[in-house]
Design a protein around this motif. Sequence first.
Motif, PDB file in Angstrom:
ATOM      1  N   ASP A   3      -1.274  34.326   4.515  1.00 39.61           N
ATOM      2  CA  ASP A   3      -1.628  33.231   5.412  1.00 39.61           C
ATOM      3  C   ASP A   3      -0.346  32.613   5.962  1.00 39.61           C
ATOM      4  N   GLY A   4      -0.325  32.377   7.232  1.00 42.16           N
ATOM      5  CA  GLY A   4       0.837  31.744   7.845  1.00 42.16           C
ATOM      6  C   GLY A   4       1.883  32.709   8.357  1.00 42.16           C
ATOM      7  N   GLU A   5       1.805  33.984   7.980  1.00 43.04           N
ATOM      8  CA  GLU A   5       2.773  34.954   8.496  1.00 43.04           C
ATOM      9  C   GLU A   5       2.338  35.401   9.888  1.00 43.04           C
ATOM     10  N   LEU A   6       3.245  35.311  10.817  1.00 41.62           N
ATOM     11  CA  LEU A   6       3.016  35.766  12.178  1.00 41.62           C
ATOM     12  C   LEU A   6       4.095  36.805  12.472  1.00 41.62           C
TER      13      LEU A   6
END
Length: 167
Positions: free
Chosen positions: A121-124
């Motif tokens: 979650d939160g990794e782009l």
Amino acid sequence: MRLVRERLRTHTGKELTYIYRPGPVAASFVLPVTQEGTALLIRQYRHPTGKFLLEVPAGKVDAGETPEEAARRELLEEVGAVAKALLPLPSFHPQPSFTAVVFHPFLALEAKVVAEPRLEDGELLEPVELSLSELYALLEEGSIQDASTALTLFYARPHLEGLGLLG
């Protein structure tokens, strides 16, 4: 993130407040190289910079995990790849004035994509594959802006040259 605030007396007798992140904290970085001589990288958005940066796969070493195990896990999570062999490169402290964290870089040989990335979650980020010559040209022109990636590439270069993968 835990920070420590200490009141210190310097070697000159002056008092100051020193704020830092204590250890032990470790992270692993891995430069995955395929049998065809390409590098499996990521282009990741880094909020503090407001930019997408070209990086090697990397992440925190979890409790009970060795740096090599973390490197293999991050390689699979971020680019969906496994590697036949991991060569440890010299460890380093990226910001010793602020943190006791130690980074453990590796060169992964005969890397192969076997699955889709599994992002946290939160990794782009997006996987990127470049020839080693393209990658090192970017390093030499100053386009690799992530310092840990640049140092990993620096440490890996003599190994890649010795293996005949980089001219």
